[in-house]
Design an enzyme around this catalytic site. Structure first.
Site, mmCIF file in Angstrom:
data_model
loop_
_atom_site.group_PDB
_atom_site.id
_atom_site.type_symbol
_atom_site.label_atom_id
_atom_site.label_comp_id
_atom_site.label_asym_id
_atom_site.label_seq_id
_atom_site.Cartn_x
_atom_site.Cartn_y
_atom_site.Cartn_z
ATOM 1 N N PHE A 125 0.811 -1.225 0.000
ATOM 2 C CA PHE A 125 0.000 0.000 0.000
ATOM 3 C C PHE A 125 0.839 1.266 0.000
ATOM 4 O O PHE A 125 0.400 2.321 -0.471
ATOM 5 C CB PHE A 125 -0.948 -0.002 1.211
ATOM 6 C CG PHE A 125 -0.335 0.401 2.524
ATOM 7 C CD1 PHE A 125 -0.405 1.712 2.973
ATOM 8 C CD2 PHE A 125 0.272 -0.534 3.348
ATOM 9 C CE1 PHE A 125 0.140 2.083 4.189
ATOM 10 C CE2 PHE A 125 0.801 -0.176 4.569
ATOM 11 C CZ PHE A 125 0.746 1.135 4.996
ATOM 12 N N LYS A 126 2.060 1.184 0.479
ATOM 13 C CA LYS A 126 2.876 2.385 0.614
ATOM 14 C C LYS A 126 3.397 2.900 -0.725
ATOM 15 O O LYS A 126 3.985 3.982 -0.789
ATOM 16 C CB LYS A 126 4.015 2.132 1.603
ATOM 17 C CG LYS A 126 3.461 1.892 3.009
ATOM 18 C CD LYS A 126 4.509 1.524 4.021
ATOM 19 C CE LYS A 126 3.856 1.286 5.382
ATOM 20 N NZ LYS A 126 4.803 0.883 6.421
ATOM 21 N N ASP A 127 3.165 2.139 -1.798
ATOM 22 C CA ASP A 127 3.526 2.639 -3.123
ATOM 23 C C ASP A 127 2.823 3.958 -3.423
ATOM 24 O O ASP A 127 3.398 4.836 -4.069
ATOM 25 C CB ASP A 127 3.161 1.607 -4.204
ATOM 26 C CG ASP A 127 4.167 0.474 -4.292
ATOM 27 O OD1 ASP A 127 5.365 0.726 -4.071
ATOM 28 O OD2 ASP A 127 3.755 -0.663 -4.567
#
Length: 448
Positions: free
Chosen positions: A106-108
């Protein structure tokens, strides 16, 4: 728009200053002075909009006063070059799959957005101290997302600190095999030690005199605010199914940047009925919800390692968001802030054995493979959904990132996506580091 420190002992700053500085001089986290509500017309038509269109409208609400629309649109559209699908798990539970980006986590979203926004501001205001140096602590996915988001970006160098032996092999390979402008430090400690080293570096006058330092953790407003984008997109996808009237969102929570972004979305008008913060054994927030007292403690290693945080930084933002901090609005009592928080957020906590059982249950009952973090979200919805509610849990990383953990638990193989396999074929490049700040400072002085 101006940004204030959660500690309110530092001057307000512009967006560019907040992004470039990362942490306020008083050790507080930056917060926008106001949250603009989105118009009803936006929500009336949201199901007909693409992810990029939705994100651009939300981004304008956050950053439109500080960045020309065309520049902001380019940043948003370049960030979101992948889908974030909402997948039906069963009749009442959906998974928001946040692992379709380049590092399968998700941190993309936040890391790619911040890399582009920081690069935009650096080009406008070049540093007299040379390159901008990004220091980032990671318990797993942050390091890979930030390293890949900034890889090859001109004028920016990245140093990733991670706890030795406490991230999965695939996670480690994603930020230790890159080279170029990425340096990885393997710290003899836990995530909280890594985060402390980064914070102390920001507070050190000698380092700041010599270098231009900033952070890419969810400490930075440019990292956590863009995560609001996918909450709106999840609602849009659910609205298409006609099930968007009583939406409950469950967020596997570690440093609390992710759920904080969702709460910002709710303050902008996103019609989420309530949130559930799902913890592993590091259940400091869960205990706060029950007692009203915030008592950080030493981190405990678990199967859901990215949530292994004993003193979540973004707790300060949540308290400020609900009026319990020293923000511009009239300060309310800690008791009133706690009441406001618990009215919209409930908690759940799961042991390693319960996480294993949740992963097995999701596969057996619903044919869905969860990673250990997503399993915490799935189980909290199984346990906590009420009649008439529809739940969304955030599947924060591809299960293959935890292949050695997941496969023995569920009893079947997990296929490694090609994007991850490329990292596995790389050669690890890292340096050992103690958890003592003096050693870290010496490294920075000698190597940056």
């Amino acid at each position: 728009m101006k940004y204030y420190s959660t500690n309110r002992q530092a001057p307000e700053v512009s967006l560019s200053e907040a992004v470039i500085k990362g942490l306020a001089p008083d050790k507080g986290l930056y917060m926008p002075e106001k949250i603009n509500p989105l118009p009803q017309s936006f929500f009336d038509n949201i199901e007909n909009m693409s992810l990029q269109e939705i994100a651009f409208e939300v981004a304008k609400n956050f950053f439109g006063e500080d960045i020309p629309a065309e520049d902001l649109k380019h940043i948003v559209y370049d960030t979101l070059q992948f889908d974030i699908p909402l997948v039906k798990v069963n009749e009442n539970i959906y998974s928001l799959e946040l692992y379709h980006g380049p590092t399968c986590a998700f941190k993309d979203v936040g890391a790619r957005f911040m890399a582009r926004l920081l690069s935009y501001f650096v080009k406008q205001n070049p540093s007299q101290k040379g390159n901008v140096h990004v220091l980032v602590a990671t318990s797993g996915d942050t390091g890979s997302a930030v390293a890949n988001g900034f890889l090859g970006v001109s004028g920016i160098d990245v140093t990733v600190l991670y706890p030795e032996g406490k991230v999965s092999e695939i996670q480690e390979k994603q930020f230790t095999t890159l080279g170029q402008n990425i340096t990885a430090l393997e710290v003899d400690g836990v995530f909280d030690d890594c985060q402390r080293l980064v914070k102390e570096a920001f507070m050190d006058s000698e380092l700041n005199e010599k270098f231009f330092l900033t952070s890419a953790n969810s400490i930075n407003v440019a990292r956590f605010l863009p995560q609001a984008f996918y909450y709106f997109y999840a609602y849009a996808q659910l609205k298409k199914t006609g099930k968007a009237d009583n939406v409950v969102v469950c967020v596997p929570s570690g440093n609390f940047g992710n759920i904080c972004a969702g709460l910002f979305g709710a303050k902008m008008g996103l019609p989420i009925k309530r949130f559930i913060a799902s913890n592993n054994a590091n259940d400091i927030f869960f205990q706060y919800l029950g007692s009203g007292h915030y008592n950080p403690r030493a981190t405990q290693a678990t199967l859901a390692n990215a949530m292994d945080v004993g003193d979540p930084s973004n707790f300060a933002r949540i308290v400020n968001l609900y009026g319990g901090g020293q923000q511009k609005a009239e300060k309310i009592t800690p008791e009133a802030a706690h009441a406001a928080i618990t009215a919209e957020i409930s908690g759940a906590t799961y042991s390693d054995e319960q996480i294993k059982l949740a992963m097995q249950t999701a596969l057996k009952n619903d044919g869905y493979v969860c990673d250990p973090h997503g399993a915490c979200g799935y189980q909290a919805l199984i346990d906590g959904l009420k009649t008439g509610e529809v739940g969304i849990f955030l599947e924060t990383a591809h299960p293959a990132k935890f292949k050695d953990t997941v496969e023995p638990i569920i009893g079947q193989q997990v296929e490694i996506p090609a994007t991850l396999q490329r990292f596995m074929d790389g050669t690890k490049q890292t340096q050992k580091m103690s958890k003592e700040f003096a050693d870290f400072k010496a490294f920075l002085l000698n190597n940056l």
